[in-house]
Motif scaffolding. Structure first.
Motif, PDB file in Angstrom:
ATOM      1  N   UNK A   1      73.853  -5.550 -17.569  1.00  0.00           N
ATOM      2  CA  UNK A   1      74.607  -5.492 -16.323  1.00  0.00           C
ATOM      3  C   UNK A   1      75.581  -6.665 -16.268  1.00  0.00           C
ATOM      4  N   UNK A   2      76.831  -6.381 -15.951  1.00  0.00           N
ATOM      5  CA  UNK A   2      77.855  -7.424 -15.941  1.00  0.00           C
ATOM      6  C   UNK A   2      77.617  -8.459 -14.848  1.00  0.00           C
ATOM      7  N   UNK A   3      77.188  -8.023 -13.673  1.00  0.00           N
ATOM      8  CA  UNK A   3      77.098  -8.919 -12.514  1.00  0.00           C
ATOM      9  C   UNK A   3      75.818  -9.749 -12.479  1.00  0.00           C
ATOM     10  N   UNK A   4      74.808  -9.369 -13.256  1.00  0.00           N
ATOM     11  CA  UNK A   4      73.528 -10.091 -13.223  1.00  0.00           C
ATOM     12  C   UNK A   4      73.131 -10.674 -14.571  1.00  0.00           C
ATOM     13  N   UNK A   5      73.670 -10.122 -15.648  1.00  0.00           N
ATOM     14  CA  UNK A   5      73.234 -10.525 -16.978  1.00  0.00           C
ATOM     15  C   UNK A   5      71.952  -9.838 -17.412  1.00  0.00           C
ATOM     16  N   UNK A   6      71.396  -8.972 -16.556  1.00  0.00           N
ATOM     17  CA  UNK A   6      70.154  -8.272 -16.905  1.00  0.00           C
ATOM     18  C   UNK A   6      70.356  -7.425 -18.158  1.00  0.00           C
TER      19      UNK A   6
END
Length: 487
Positions: free
Chosen positions: A177-182
């Motif tokens: 995920x781009x916004x969390x780094x997950x």
């Protein structure tokens, strides 16, 4: 004698000093400072370094942990069990992996040393936060306590889709995920069943295909045309983002010395503007562009994008490299601009660059662990926060690249990713890796937006050939799985 004492007191009165008072004060300050430093180090060690030290395979304390605690479970983000320990009647402990080889490299193994999440979360898995009374009774019975469970960021559906889509091909897939780094999925092939490492160690460790190598994090490859995103950004910087006047007549190849650099299959693209050159992945245009770029600025940009730098990763990884200096040949300048030359990159690093583009220039630290909880799931032990690494590029730069990457799907080499359920963007790449021009790796680095968190993928298929034929279909299967039921 009395006169001498009297005289000494008079001398002290004259000087106004007590005997050795300054020395006592200095000694006191010295020991106080040492004590404060020691306490500070102990606090720092407990907070930041204790787990790393305990996780060290040479640390004898690990044996104590393993004698007292049954290794805990590793769970997917939705709670599905990815790894667990079964204890037989005779007390033998066996580690099982219900999904066999699907999560092999990201989970790792716990025999013959530890790798992957088994290593990253070793401290937590060998620590028990069961209820006090339960632990007390187990101690009295001389029975082991059950270790805590690690809840990861991994998604079973996406991991399975990526694993199955790569099939029997060698390569790697990273999904985050781009916004969390997950990190939602991480695949490396060829793979293995972590539950069979003990019985098949000889075959696995001696494999000519480097089965145990995590290609997503440790495999270094020429990036091919995916690197044109970096070249494009450097060109835009040097031209103040004024790309309207760019024109290039593509004849299918561009001369360099006594040789030439060709477009894929020698395709003649004709007259191109900058957007078309990027969308059609024109080697001739970008090779020609490489002749005029500022070497120093290009190196600085590569450093900003973390080439030849430490990456914020918890797992062992290989550093990507960018090599170009003013004294290098014109041919090397041109080859570097199209992602060949001496540039090497890992799939994870390319995914991180793409994630920064999708996230308006900000890179989030790749995150594999969400939380630790007691084995019953009723007690939250620790949550691992989302964290920002930093800005790799400005918002203006990221937004410009987003538009160019979108054009690759709308009018370029990734057309099969068009969908009514989501909006895909990215860059394809076909990277030669030997003097045999027919041998090449297939790349795709991109992301998808819609009514769910932006999802980044990076795909590398070794020795496959065309990216449009091999890596793009894999991306589509992952995107379709992510939006399954939404179309």
């Amino acid at each position: 004698m009395e006169k001498k004492k009297t005289q000494k007191k008079k001398n002290q009165k004259k000087t106004g000093k007590r005997p050795d008072s300054r020395e006592y004060t200095n000694i006191l300050l010295l020991f106080t400072g040492l004590f404060v430093l020691m306490i500070g180090y102990l606090v720092h060690f407990q907070a930041a370094e204790s787990r790393g030290t305990i996780n060290n395979p040479y640390n004898a304390r690990l044996e104590t942990f393993e004698k007292r605690v049954i290794r805990g479970n590793i769970l997917a983000s939705d709670g599905q069990v990815l790894a667990y320990t079964k204890v037989s009647e005779d007390g033998t402990e066996t580690r099982y992996y219900p999904f066999d080889c699907t999560f092999a490299h990201v989970l790792g193994y716990s025999d013959y040393g530890k790798t992957g999440i088994e290593e990253l979360g070793n401290f937590q898995l060998l620590t028990s936060n069961a209820y006090f009374t339960e632990k007390f009774i187990n101690e009295l019975k001389e029975q082991k306590n059950v270790g805590d469970s690690l809840v990861t960021t991994l998604d079973v559906k996406l991991q399975t889709a990526a694993h199955d889509a790569l099939g029997d091909q060698k390569g790697a897939v990273v999904v985050m995920e781009a916004a969390t780094g997950n990190v939602r999925a991480l695949v490396s092939k060829p793979d293995y069943d972590p539950g069979l490492v003990r019985s098949e160690w000889g075959r696995l460790s001696g494999s000519a295909d480097s089965i145990l190598l995590n290609r997503a994090l440790q495999g270094l490859y020429p990036p091919g045309s995916t690197f044109k995103t970096v070249t494009l950004l450097e060109y835009l910087r040097e031209h103040s983002f004024q790309a309207e006047d760019y024109r290039f007549q593509c004849e299918g190849k561009v001369p360099v010395g006594n040789s030439s650099i060709s477009c894929y299959h020698g395709t003649r693209h004709g007259m191109l503007d900058l957007r078309q050159a990027y969308a059609q992945s024109c080697n001739s245009a970008f090779a020609d562009m490489g002749r005029s770029l500022d070497d120093r600025a290009f190196r600085e940009l590569s450093g900003q994008l973390l080439f030849d730098a430490e990456l914020p990763l918890s797992f062992p990884y290989s550093k990507s490299s960018f090599r170009l200096k003013e004294s290098d040949s014109e041919a090397l300048h041109m080859m570097t601009a199209i992602g060949q030359g001496e540039t090497l990159v890992t799939p994870m690093h390319m995914a991180m660059i793409t994630a920064a583009v999708a996230n308006d220039g900000i890179l989030m630290v790749p995150r594999f662990l969400d939380r630790t909880e007691s084995y019953t799931g009723k007690t939250l032990v620790e949550r691992y926060p989302v964290s920002e690494y930093g800005r790799l590029m400005s918002v203006q730069e990221a937004e410009a690249l987003q538009g160019y990457m979108r054009s690759v799907v709308e009018e370029g080499t990734a057309g099969p990713l068009m969908s009514d359920a989501y909006t895909a963007s990215g860059k394809t790449g076909t990277a030669e890796y030997s003097s045999d021009k027919s041998k090449s790796h297939a790349w795709f680095a991109g992301y998808v937006t819609g009514d769910r968190p932006d999802l980044v993928v990076c795909i590398l298929v070794e020795s496959a050939g065309s990216s449009s034929q091999y890596s793009v279909p894999i991306a589509k299967r992952i995107f379709d799985a992510y939006y399954e039921g939404d179309s």
